[in-house]
Design an enzyme around this catalytic site. Structure first.
Site, short mmCIF file in Angstrom:
data_model
loop_
_atom_site.label_atom_id
_atom_site.label_comp_id
_atom_site.label_asym_id
_atom_site.label_seq_id
_atom_site.Cartn_x
_atom_site.Cartn_y
_atom_site.Cartn_z
N ASP A 1 0.84 -1.20 0.00
CA ASP A 1 0.00 0.00 0.00
C ASP A 1 0.87 1.25 0.00
OD1 ASP A 1 0.86 -0.18 2.60
OD2 ASP A 1 -1.11 0.04 3.52
N SER A 2 2.20 1.06 0.00
CA SER A 2 3.12 2.17 -0.26
C SER A 2 2.80 2.81 -1.61
CB SER A 2 4.58 1.70 -0.23
OG SER A 2 4.77 0.58 -1.07
N ASP B 1 -1.04 -6.18 -0.04
CA ASP B 1 -1.31 -5.49 1.23
C ASP B 1 -2.80 -5.29 1.42
OD1 ASP B 1 0.48 -4.65 3.19
OD2 ASP B 1 1.35 -3.10 1.91
N LYS C 1 -0.97 -9.28 3.34
CA LYS C 1 -0.13 -8.73 4.40
C LYS C 1 -0.96 -7.78 5.26
CE LYS C 1 3.34 -5.64 3.79
NZ LYS C 1 2.93 -4.53 4.69
N GLU D 1 -0.82 -5.33 9.04
CA GLU D 1 0.09 -4.66 9.98
C GLU D 1 -0.47 -4.72 11.40
OE1 GLU D 1 0.72 -0.60 8.79
OE2 GLU D 1 1.36 -1.16 6.76
N GLU E 1 9.97 -3.79 9.98
CA GLU E 1 10.33 -2.50 9.38
C GLU E 1 10.89 -1.56 10.45
OE1 GLU E 1 7.38 -0.81 6.80
OE2 GLU E 1 8.44 1.10 6.62
O1 KIV Z 1 3.70 -1.07 1.54
C1 KIV Z 1 4.86 -1.49 1.41
O2 KIV Z 1 5.49 -1.38 0.35
C2 KIV Z 1 5.47 -2.14 2.56
C3 KIV Z 1 6.92 -2.44 2.51
C4 KIV Z 1 7.71 -1.20 2.60
C5 KIV Z 1 7.33 -3.46 3.50
O3 KIV Z 1 4.80 -2.42 3.51
#
Ligand code: KIV
EC number: 2.1.2.11
Length: 270
Positions: free
Chosen positions: A52-53, A91, A119, A121, A188
Protein backbone atom coordinates in the site's frame (compact mmCIF):
# COMPACT_ATOMS: atom_id res chain seq x y z
CA UNK A 1 18.96 -11.47 -21.80
CA UNK A 2 18.66 -12.33 -18.05
CA UNK A 3 17.34 -15.85 -18.63
CA UNK A 4 19.87 -17.49 -16.32
CA UNK A 5 18.41 -15.59 -13.34
CA UNK A 6 14.77 -16.38 -14.22
CA UNK A 7 12.91 -18.17 -11.42
CA UNK A 8 12.48 -21.82 -12.41
CA UNK A 9 9.14 -22.50 -10.78
CA UNK A 10 6.43 -20.84 -8.74
CA UNK A 11 7.72 -19.72 -5.35
CA UNK A 12 5.40 -20.62 -2.46
CA UNK A 13 5.33 -19.95 1.27
CA UNK A 14 6.78 -23.46 1.67
CA UNK A 15 9.69 -22.61 -0.67
CA UNK A 16 10.55 -19.62 1.51
CA UNK A 17 10.29 -21.58 4.76
CA UNK A 18 12.69 -24.17 3.32
CA UNK A 19 15.11 -21.38 2.43
CA UNK A 20 15.03 -20.17 6.03
CA UNK A 21 15.68 -23.69 7.31
CA UNK A 22 18.64 -23.99 4.91
CA UNK A 23 20.02 -20.54 5.81
CA UNK A 24 19.50 -19.27 2.25
CA UNK A 25 18.52 -15.59 1.99
CA UNK A 26 15.82 -14.45 -0.43
CA UNK A 27 14.73 -11.20 -2.02
CA UNK A 28 11.46 -9.27 -1.99
CA UNK A 29 10.57 -6.11 -3.96
CA UNK A 30 7.56 -3.88 -3.39
CA UNK A 31 6.25 -3.03 -6.87
CA UNK A 32 2.98 -2.12 -8.49
CA UNK A 33 2.75 -2.84 -12.22
CA UNK A 34 3.06 -5.61 -14.81
CA UNK A 35 6.38 -4.66 -16.50
CA UNK A 36 8.24 -4.37 -13.17
CA UNK A 37 6.63 -7.61 -12.00
CA UNK A 38 7.98 -9.36 -15.12
CA UNK A 39 11.47 -7.92 -14.49
CA UNK A 40 11.34 -9.27 -10.93
CA UNK A 41 10.56 -12.78 -12.17
CA UNK A 42 13.36 -12.56 -14.76
CA UNK A 43 15.93 -11.40 -12.23
CA UNK A 44 15.29 -14.03 -9.55
CA UNK A 45 13.25 -11.98 -7.06
CA UNK A 46 11.46 -14.68 -5.07
CA UNK A 47 8.57 -12.59 -3.75
CA UNK A 48 6.88 -9.37 -4.80
CA UNK A 49 4.77 -7.21 -2.54
CA UNK A 50 2.00 -5.09 -3.98
CA UNK A 51 2.41 -2.72 -1.07
CA UNK A 52 0.00 0.00 0.00
CA UNK A 53 3.12 2.17 -0.26
CA UNK A 54 1.65 2.67 -3.73
CA UNK A 55 -0.38 5.42 -2.06
CA UNK A 56 2.84 7.45 -1.91
CA UNK A 57 4.98 5.98 -4.70
CA UNK A 58 2.32 5.91 -7.42
CA UNK A 59 -0.74 7.88 -6.34
CA UNK A 60 0.79 10.95 -4.68
CA UNK A 61 -0.80 10.65 -1.22
CA UNK A 62 1.09 11.67 1.94
CA UNK A 63 0.62 8.28 3.63
CA UNK A 64 -0.83 4.81 3.06
CA UNK A 65 -4.01 5.68 4.97
CA UNK A 66 -6.13 6.82 1.94
CA UNK A 67 -5.43 3.65 -0.12
CA UNK A 68 -8.62 1.75 -0.98
CA UNK A 69 -9.45 -1.89 -1.70
CA UNK A 70 -10.26 -0.97 -5.31
CA UNK A 71 -6.78 0.57 -5.80
CA UNK A 72 -5.08 -2.46 -4.26
CA UNK A 73 -7.08 -4.86 -6.40
CA UNK A 74 -6.27 -2.91 -9.59
CA UNK A 75 -2.53 -3.13 -8.87
CA UNK A 76 -2.56 -6.76 -7.64
CA UNK A 77 -4.27 -7.74 -10.91
CA UNK A 78 -1.62 -5.90 -12.95
CA UNK A 79 1.26 -7.52 -11.04
CA UNK A 80 -0.33 -10.97 -11.29
CA UNK A 81 -0.63 -10.56 -15.07
CA UNK A 82 3.09 -9.71 -15.31
CA UNK A 83 4.57 -12.34 -13.01
CA UNK A 84 3.80 -16.06 -12.98
CA UNK A 85 6.67 -17.30 -10.78
CA UNK A 86 7.31 -15.06 -7.75
CA UNK A 87 5.14 -15.31 -4.65
CA UNK A 88 2.73 -12.35 -4.88
CA UNK A 89 1.72 -10.64 -1.63
CA UNK A 90 -1.07 -8.08 -1.52
CA UNK A 91 -1.31 -5.49 1.23
CA UNK A 92 -4.64 -5.11 2.97
CA UNK A 93 -5.43 -1.38 3.19
CA UNK A 94 -6.06 0.66 6.33
CA UNK A 95 -9.06 -0.56 8.36
CA UNK A 96 -9.98 -3.38 5.98
CA UNK A 97 -9.03 -5.99 8.62
CA UNK A 98 -10.18 -4.25 11.80
CA UNK A 99 -12.25 -7.35 12.65
CA UNK A 100 -11.61 -10.98 11.64
CA UNK A 101 -14.87 -10.95 9.62
CA UNK A 102 -13.80 -7.87 7.65
CA UNK A 103 -10.38 -9.46 7.14
CA UNK A 104 -11.88 -12.62 5.63
CA UNK A 105 -14.15 -10.68 3.25
CA UNK A 106 -11.41 -8.31 2.06
CA UNK A 107 -8.59 -10.89 1.94
CA UNK A 108 -10.85 -13.00 -0.28
CA UNK A 109 -11.00 -10.14 -2.81
CA UNK A 110 -7.22 -9.64 -2.78
CA UNK A 111 -6.61 -13.36 -3.29
CA UNK A 112 -9.18 -13.45 -6.12
CA UNK A 113 -7.30 -10.54 -7.77
CA UNK A 114 -4.24 -12.82 -8.04
CA UNK A 115 -2.32 -12.57 -4.75
CA UNK A 116 -0.93 -15.71 -3.12
CA UNK A 117 -0.76 -14.14 0.36
CA UNK A 118 -2.11 -11.07 2.15
CA UNK A 119 -0.13 -8.73 4.40
CA UNK A 120 -1.53 -7.09 7.53
CA UNK A 121 0.09 -4.66 9.98
CA UNK A 122 -0.08 -5.16 13.73
CA UNK A 123 0.79 -7.24 16.78
CA UNK A 124 -0.89 -9.72 19.10
CA UNK A 125 -4.37 -8.21 18.53
CA UNK A 126 -4.22 -9.87 15.09
CA UNK A 127 -3.65 -13.45 16.27
CA UNK A 128 -7.33 -14.41 15.93
CA UNK A 129 -7.41 -12.89 12.42
CA UNK A 130 -4.23 -14.73 11.38
CA UNK A 131 -5.68 -18.00 12.64
CA UNK A 132 -9.02 -17.46 10.90
CA UNK A 133 -7.36 -16.56 7.58
CA UNK A 134 -4.74 -19.32 7.59
CA UNK A 135 -7.25 -21.97 8.78
CA UNK A 136 -9.33 -21.04 5.73
CA UNK A 137 -6.41 -21.33 3.29
CA UNK A 138 -5.31 -17.70 3.04
CA UNK A 139 -1.58 -17.35 3.79
CA UNK A 140 -0.63 -14.29 5.86
CA UNK A 141 2.42 -12.05 6.06
CA UNK A 142 2.48 -10.10 9.34
CA UNK A 143 4.19 -6.70 9.68
CA UNK A 144 5.75 -5.35 12.90
CA UNK A 145 7.97 -2.45 13.96
CA UNK A 146 7.20 0.69 11.98
CA UNK A 147 3.69 -0.03 10.71
CA UNK A 148 2.96 2.87 8.31
CA UNK A 149 -0.85 2.61 8.55
CA UNK A 150 -0.47 3.64 12.23
CA UNK A 151 1.72 6.67 11.43
CA UNK A 152 -0.70 9.06 13.12
CA UNK A 153 -0.64 6.98 16.31
CA UNK A 154 3.15 6.45 16.18
CA UNK A 155 3.76 10.17 15.65
CA UNK A 156 5.93 9.80 12.55
CA UNK A 157 8.09 7.40 10.58
CA UNK A 158 10.74 6.45 13.12
CA UNK A 159 12.63 3.41 14.40
CA UNK A 160 10.53 1.26 16.75
CA UNK A 161 11.68 -0.95 19.65
CA UNK A 162 14.75 0.98 20.72
CA UNK A 163 14.05 0.58 24.46
CA UNK A 164 14.03 -2.81 26.17
CA UNK A 165 10.33 -2.78 27.03
CA UNK A 166 9.15 -1.97 23.51
CA UNK A 167 11.66 -4.43 22.02
CA UNK A 168 10.24 -7.18 24.24
CA UNK A 169 6.72 -6.29 23.18
CA UNK A 170 7.63 -6.58 19.48
CA UNK A 171 9.39 -9.91 20.13
CA UNK A 172 6.34 -11.23 22.04
CA UNK A 173 4.04 -10.06 19.21
CA UNK A 174 6.21 -11.89 16.66
CA UNK A 175 6.12 -15.12 18.65
CA UNK A 176 2.33 -14.95 19.05
CA UNK A 177 1.78 -14.26 15.33
CA UNK A 178 4.12 -17.14 14.47
CA UNK A 179 2.20 -19.49 16.77
CA UNK A 180 -1.11 -18.28 15.27
CA UNK A 181 0.10 -19.52 11.87
CA UNK A 182 1.54 -16.47 10.07
CA UNK A 183 3.67 -17.49 7.08
CA UNK A 184 6.02 -14.50 6.81
CA UNK A 185 6.91 -11.45 8.89
CA UNK A 186 8.02 -8.01 7.68
CA UNK A 187 10.16 -6.19 10.25
CA UNK A 188 10.33 -2.50 9.38
CA UNK A 189 12.70 -0.03 11.02
CA UNK A 190 13.68 -1.94 14.15
CA UNK A 191 17.19 -2.22 15.63
CA UNK A 192 19.32 -4.91 13.96
CA UNK A 193 19.80 -6.76 17.27
CA UNK A 194 16.04 -7.02 17.78
CA UNK A 195 15.49 -8.22 14.18
CA UNK A 196 18.15 -10.90 14.72
CA UNK A 197 16.57 -12.03 17.99
CA UNK A 198 13.11 -12.25 16.37
CA UNK A 199 14.48 -14.09 13.32
CA UNK A 200 16.05 -16.70 15.61
CA UNK A 201 12.88 -17.01 17.73
CA UNK A 202 10.26 -17.70 15.04
CA UNK A 203 9.74 -20.46 12.46
CA UNK A 204 8.35 -18.11 9.81
CA UNK A 205 10.89 -16.32 7.59
CA UNK A 206 11.49 -12.66 8.43
CA UNK A 207 11.83 -9.93 5.80
CA UNK A 208 13.73 -6.85 6.92
CA UNK A 209 13.49 -3.24 5.75
CA UNK A 210 15.66 -0.92 7.79
CA UNK A 211 16.19 -3.84 10.20
CA UNK A 212 19.85 -4.73 9.63
CA UNK A 213 21.25 -7.72 7.80
CA UNK A 214 20.29 -10.63 10.08
CA UNK A 215 16.81 -11.28 8.74
CA UNK A 216 15.96 -14.15 6.37
CA UNK A 217 15.19 -11.76 3.51
CA UNK A 218 15.18 -8.08 2.58
CA UNK A 219 12.52 -5.95 0.94
CA UNK A 220 12.95 -2.60 -0.80
CA UNK A 221 10.50 -0.43 -2.68
CA UNK A 222 11.13 -0.39 -6.46
CA UNK A 223 11.17 3.44 -6.51
CA UNK A 224 14.10 3.43 -4.04
CA UNK A 225 15.99 0.68 -5.95
CA UNK A 226 15.70 2.79 -9.12
CA UNK A 227 16.49 6.18 -7.58
CA UNK A 228 13.01 7.61 -8.15
CA UNK A 229 12.52 8.82 -4.57
CA UNK A 230 13.39 12.44 -3.90
CA UNK A 231 14.38 11.86 -0.27
CA UNK A 232 15.13 8.14 -0.04
CA UNK A 233 15.18 6.46 3.38
CA UNK A 234 18.68 5.91 4.83
CA UNK A 235 18.30 2.12 4.76
CA UNK A 236 17.60 2.01 1.00
CA UNK A 237 20.02 1.98 -1.94
CA UNK A 238 19.80 3.19 -5.53
CA UNK A 239 21.05 0.11 -7.42
CA UNK A 240 20.66 1.79 -10.81
CA UNK A 241 23.81 3.81 -10.12
CA UNK A 242 25.96 0.67 -10.46
CA UNK A 243 23.90 -0.98 -13.20
CA UNK A 244 23.47 -0.44 -16.94
CA UNK A 245 19.69 -0.65 -16.93
CA UNK A 246 16.63 -1.50 -14.82
CA UNK A 247 16.95 -5.32 -15.07
CA UNK A 248 20.62 -4.91 -14.13
CA UNK A 249 19.67 -2.90 -11.03
CA UNK A 250 17.12 -5.50 -9.91
CA UNK A 251 19.56 -8.33 -10.57
CA UNK A 252 22.28 -6.57 -8.53
CA UNK A 253 19.85 -6.00 -5.65
CA UNK A 254 18.78 -9.66 -5.71
CA UNK A 255 22.39 -10.88 -5.86
CA UNK A 256 23.58 -8.56 -3.09
CA UNK A 257 20.79 -9.66 -0.75
CA UNK A 258 21.46 -13.35 -1.40
CA UNK A 259 25.22 -12.89 -0.86
CA UNK A 260 24.63 -10.90 2.34
CA UNK A 261 26.19 -7.76 0.79
CA UNK A 262 23.03 -5.68 1.18
CA UNK A 263 22.33 -4.01 3.52
CA UNK A 264 25.88 -2.78 3.99
CA UNK A 265 27.04 -0.68 6.94
CA UNK A 266 25.80 2.66 5.49
CA UNK A 267 22.26 1.22 5.23
CA UNK A 268 22.01 -0.02 8.81
CA UNK A 269 20.06 2.36 11.06
CA UNK A 270 21.78 3.30 14.30
O1 KIV B 1 3.70 -1.07 1.54
C1 KIV B 1 4.86 -1.49 1.41
O2 KIV B 1 5.49 -1.38 0.35
C2 KIV B 1 5.47 -2.14 2.56
C3 KIV B 1 6.92 -2.44 2.51
C4 KIV B 1 7.71 -1.20 2.60
C5 KIV B 1 7.33 -3.46 3.50
O3 KIV B 1 4.80 -2.42 3.51
Amino acid sequence: MYASFELERLVTAQTLRKKKEQGEKFTVVALYDAPMATMAQRTGVEAVLVGDSLGMTVLGYDSTVPVTMEQMIYHVEAVARGNKKSLIMGDMPFMTYATPEQAIANATRIMQAGAHMVKIEGGAWLTETVKMLTDRGIPVCAHLGLTPQSVHKLGGYRVQGRDAEHAKQILDDAIQLDQAGADLLVLECVPATLAKNITESVAMPTIGIGAGRNTDAQVLVINDILGLTEQPPKFSKNFLVEAEDIPGALRKYAEDVKLGLFPGDPHILK
